[in-house]
Design an enzyme around this catalytic site. Structure first.
Site, short mmCIF file in Angstrom:
data_model
loop_
_atom_site.label_atom_id
_atom_site.label_comp_id
_atom_site.label_asym_id
_atom_site.label_seq_id
_atom_site.Cartn_x
_atom_site.Cartn_y
_atom_site.Cartn_z
N MET A 1 0.84 -1.17 0.00
CA MET A 1 0.00 0.00 0.00
C MET A 1 0.89 1.24 0.00
SD MET A 1 -2.71 1.37 2.92
CE MET A 1 -2.48 -0.09 3.85
N PRO A 2 0.98 1.95 -1.12
CA PRO A 2 1.79 3.16 -1.17
C PRO A 2 1.15 4.29 -0.37
CG PRO A 2 0.97 2.57 -3.36
CD PRO A 2 0.43 1.60 -2.41
N LEU A 3 2.00 5.05 0.30
CA LEU A 3 1.57 6.24 1.03
C LEU A 3 2.44 7.40 0.58
CD1 LEU A 3 0.13 7.84 3.29
CD2 LEU A 3 1.89 6.99 4.84
N ARG A 40 -2.71 5.74 -0.83
CA ARG A 40 -3.01 6.74 0.19
C ARG A 40 -2.20 8.00 -0.12
NH1 ARG A 40 -5.86 2.85 0.73
NH2 ARG A 40 -6.31 1.73 2.66
#
Length: 73
Positions: A1-3, A40
């Site tokens: 999940m990239p933030l 995100r």
């Protein structure tokens, strides 16, 4: 999940922030092809008095620029 975290000085319109969120989201999706629901993006806005560069706050720079514009110097 990239933030992705973005920090900006306060003062932009809500529409500008929303456009930034959308554009960054799309760029991440295109660049690394992850599911859109897992991306995100966080935008933090900092008061100009809490951000400095070269030993001077952004608020001080703005005040100095306004003073220069008002005096014509």
């Amino acid at each position: 999940m990239p933030l992705v975290e973005i920090t900006l000085a306060e003062g932009r319109a809500p529409e500008q922030i929303r456009a930034l969120l959308a554009d960054v989201h799309l760029a991440v999706h295109k660049a690394i092809n992850v599911p859109e629901a897992s991306i995100r993006v966080v935008v933090r806005e900092v008061p100009p008095a809490h951000w400095s560069a070269g030993g001077q706050t952004l608020a001080e720079r703005a005040a100095a620029a306004a003073e220069t514009a008002n005096t014509g110097s």
